[in-house]
Structures are given as structure tokens and as C-alpha cells.
Design an enzyme around this catalytic site. Structure first.
Site, mmCIF file in Angstrom:
data_model
loop_
_atom_site.group_PDB
_atom_site.id
_atom_site.type_symbol
_atom_site.label_atom_id
_atom_site.label_comp_id
_atom_site.label_asym_id
_atom_site.label_seq_id
_atom_site.Cartn_x
_atom_site.Cartn_y
_atom_site.Cartn_z
ATOM 1 N N GLU A 1 0.453 -13.611 12.154
ATOM 2 C CA GLU A 1 0.924 -12.446 12.890
ATOM 3 C C GLU A 1 0.856 -11.253 11.944
ATOM 4 O O GLU A 1 0.990 -11.416 10.726
ATOM 5 C CB GLU A 1 2.376 -12.656 13.349
ATOM 6 N N THR B 1 -10.562 -7.285 -5.942
ATOM 7 C CA THR B 1 -11.803 -7.151 -6.732
ATOM 8 C C THR B 1 -12.344 -5.721 -6.578
ATOM 9 O O THR B 1 -12.898 -5.161 -7.517
ATOM 10 C CB THR B 1 -12.873 -8.177 -6.296
ATOM 11 N N ASP C 1 0.829 -1.209 0.000
ATOM 12 C CA ASP C 1 0.000 0.000 0.000
ATOM 13 C C ASP C 1 0.864 1.260 0.000
ATOM 14 O O ASP C 1 1.941 1.279 0.609
ATOM 15 C CB ASP C 1 -0.907 -0.023 1.240
ATOM 16 N N LEU D 1 -7.148 -5.211 6.939
ATOM 17 C CA LEU D 1 -6.864 -6.356 6.069
ATOM 18 C C LEU D 1 -7.433 -6.205 4.661
ATOM 19 O O LEU D 1 -6.996 -6.897 3.739
ATOM 20 C CB LEU D 1 -7.439 -7.638 6.687
ATOM 21 N N ASN E 1 -10.566 -3.079 -6.360
ATOM 22 C CA ASN E 1 -9.761 -2.171 -7.198
ATOM 23 C C ASN E 1 -10.369 -1.985 -8.592
ATOM 24 O O ASN E 1 -10.019 -1.046 -9.309
ATOM 25 C CB ASN E 1 -8.311 -2.666 -7.340
HETATM 26 C C1 FPP Z 1 -1.889 0.138 -3.348
HETATM 27 O O1 FPP Z 1 -1.411 1.442 -3.431
HETATM 28 C C2 FPP Z 1 -1.374 -0.623 -4.460
HETATM 29 C C3 FPP Z 1 -2.148 -1.221 -5.397
HETATM 30 C C4 FPP Z 1 -3.603 -1.195 -5.409
HETATM 31 C C5 FPP Z 1 -1.550 -1.939 -6.509
HETATM 32 C C6 FPP Z 1 -0.307 -2.670 -6.155
HETATM 33 C C7 FPP Z 1 0.433 -2.874 -7.385
HETATM 34 C C8 FPP Z 1 1.774 -2.843 -7.518
HETATM 35 C C9 FPP Z 1 2.736 -2.739 -6.419
HETATM 36 C C10 FPP Z 1 2.357 -2.943 -8.861
HETATM 37 C C11 FPP Z 1 1.945 -4.128 -9.621
HETATM 38 C C12 FPP Z 1 2.296 -5.398 -8.920
HETATM 39 C C13 FPP Z 1 2.695 -6.502 -9.549
HETATM 40 C C14 FPP Z 1 2.905 -7.765 -8.807
HETATM 41 C C15 FPP Z 1 2.968 -6.474 -10.974
HETATM 42 P P1 FPP Z 1 -2.472 2.594 -3.637
HETATM 43 O O2 FPP Z 1 -2.560 2.860 -5.106
HETATM 44 O O3 FPP Z 1 -3.757 2.245 -2.982
HETATM 45 O O4 FPP Z 1 -1.749 3.773 -2.900
HETATM 46 P P2 FPP Z 1 -2.437 4.927 -2.057
HETATM 47 O O5 FPP Z 1 -3.209 4.275 -0.936
HETATM 48 O O6 FPP Z 1 -1.279 5.716 -1.568
HETATM 49 O O7 FPP Z 1 -3.319 5.692 -3.007
#
Ligand code: FPP
Length: 258
Positions: A215, A74, A28, A203, A76
Site C-alpha cells: 500500500e 545508486t 524525501d 517510487l 544519488n
Molecule cells: C532526499 O532528500 C534524501 C536523501 C537523498 C538522503 C536521505 C538521507 C537522510 C535522511 C540522512 C541519512 C540517513 C541515514 C539512515 C543515516 P533530498 O535531498 O532529495 O531533498 P529535496 O528533494 O528536497 O532536494
């Protein structure tokens, strides 16, 4: 810490028998990382992929056997269409570029989640990588794609009910070992440690059933900044915990509680 412990690895500094077998990451903070630099969110995800590669490499080097990454939930799906599309393209590129690395290091790729929703080209590249690495057993990289725990449970219940209706399973209350074979995580051990970055303490529909005895480790670092040292800190914290799995301290042989 047990007196007989040996050091797991060259640099983690954690005793081998205190290294978690399975660590799951809720990655995150990509958006906030980008915003703080005046960049668009995609740049944060791009940088997040670099962190993915570093964390996977270091995790396996430190003696962890299974790493799970929450890459796309899902929920997202409801993000702006251009962000979703960019994430799908990034996923496809990542899989394409990372497959030789998986093959070279004999890492098995597993995917949890409902791939049927993914764009065909992204889903196909994932399926190909899963199939080409399926005979590796030492290290497993699990990527949660279009995953949510509630969706996983609903799909598992549906498949289970079909098996009962077809007469291949008995009706009545199932035991956990039988039911859990219908979850996406069939054959994958439960996560010993779940790490969430960026200061959020939840979570978010991730591995709700598998986390029964996990944990948790939360840190403020945004995912793109999550370093080898952050991983070491998480592992050191985990190593200091006493896991009881519902038993008493005496039952698990903790001398301090006897
Ligand atoms: C959360 O950060 C991250 C995601 C929803 C996507 C995670 C994806 C990656 C790390 C890249 C792709 C991964 C792979 C395995 C190819 P956020 O966008 O919610 O950040 P924020 O809360 O600061 O807005």
C-alpha cells in the site's frame, strides 16, 4: 475493522491486527527543508537523521516489526561530490552513534544495495553493525544504501545465472521463492506500506519487485518535519484499506462486498 481487534500499542490508537508488519520510507525533502530556512542541503540531511531516529523508535513502539529507509540510491551517486561525501560521512557517524542503541534494543540491522561502491570506512562500519546485530530477530532496521531496484535485479540475475552454470540450480524458469532468495531482501518480508514524504508521487527505483502488493501513502510533510503524528496518520490510513492480493472481496471475507 474486525470485531476481535485489540489495541496494538499504548499510543498509536491502531488495532494490533491492522498495524503493518513492514513499513518502508522514502525520506524525501531534506534539501527543500534546508532551502526554506536559508541553510545548506547538508543541514537538511543532518536534521533528517534526527527524524530517522524518532521514526524508527516510534515505528517499533507502535508494533511495526521491520522498518526500511531509502537512505542513498545508486542514482544519488550523481549528486555534487561534496553532498555525496557529506552523506557518506553522516552515514558513518550515524551507524557509529546508533549501534549502542541497536544493541540495547536488540534491533537487527540489515543493508540492501551494493556496498562495494561505498567509501571503505563507511562500508566497514556498516558491516560491523550488521554483523554485531545479526542474531536479533524481533525488530529489523533495513537501510537501503547505494540501492536501486534495477541494480538489485541485475545483481540477482547474475548470481542466479552463476548458480545455474555451476549446476547448483536447475536451468529453466525459476519459481519466485527460489529467485527471490537472490535479491538483497532475502529473508525480509515485502513492505506492507510504503510512505513517501515531501509531496512527490513516485517510487524512484525503490523495491519495485517487493512493492507488488504494498500500500502507498504520500504526504506533503518534508522528511525533517515528519513527526510522530504524521506516522500515526499514515498508519491510520493503512488500517482503513482493504488488501485483496488479487482476490475478490468475497474471497477475503469482506462482509461489505458479499
Ligand atoms: C532526499 O532528500 C534524501 C536523501 C537523498 C538522503 C536521505 C538521507 C537522510 C535522511 C540522512 C541519512 C540517513 C541515514 C539512515 C543515516 P533530498 O535531498 O532529495 O531533498 P529535496 O528533494 O528536497 O532536494
Amino acid at each position: 475493522m474486525p470485531e476481535t481487534s485489540t489495541t496494538a500499542d499504548f499510543s498509536s490508537g491502531i488495532a494490533a491486527d491492522r498495524v503493518p508488519a513492514h513499513v518502508a520510507f522514502i525520506m524525501d525533502g531534506n534539501g527543500r527543508w534546508a532551502k526554506a530556512r536559508g541553510l545548506n542541503r547538508f543541514e537538511g540531511h543532518l536534521r533528517g537523521v534526527k527524524t530517522v531516529m524518532q521514526v524508527v523508535e516510534n515505528s517499533f513502539r507502535f508494533g511495526i516489526k521491520t522498518v526500511t529507509l531509502y537512505a542513498f540510491s545508486t542514482e544519488n551517486q550523481t549528486r555534487p561530490a561534496e553532498e555525496v561525501s557529506a552523506l557518506m560521512k553522516l552515514l558513518k557517524t550515524f551507524i557509529g552513534e546508533y549501534l549502542p542503541e541497536l544493541l540495547k534494543n536488540q534491533i537487527r540491522l540489515r543493508v540492501i544495495g551494493d556496498l562495494s561502491w561505498l567509501p571503505e570506512d563507511a562500508a566497514n562500519s556498516v558491516r560491523e553493525a550488521v554483523s554485531k546485530t545479526e542474531n536479533f530477530s524481533g525488530h529489523t532496521l533495513v537501510v537501503a544504501l547505494n540501492y536501486s531496484a534495477r541494480d538489485e535485479v541485475l545483481r540477482a540475475v547474475s548470481s542466479y545465472a552463476e548458480a545455474v552454470a555451476a549446476g547448483t540450480l536447475p536451468s529453466g524458469k525459476p519459481d519466485w521463492a527460489t529467485f527471490s532468495r537472490y535479491l538483497d531482501t532475502d529473508g525480509i518480508s515485502d513492505p506492507d506500506l510504503i510512505v513517501r514524504t515531501s509531496g512527490e508521487l513516485r517510487l524512484s527505483n525503490f523495491l519495485l519487485l517487493q512493492a507488488a502488493y504494498s500500500e502507498f501513502y504520500f504526504c506533503d510533510t518534508l522528511w525533517p518535519d515528519f513527526s510522530e503524528n504524521d506516522l500515526r496518520k499514515a498508519l491510520a490510513d493503512y488500517a482503513s484499506r482493504e488488501r485483496r492480493f488479487g482476490k475478490t472481496g468475497e474471497q477475503i471475507g469482506n462482509k461489505k462486498s458479499v
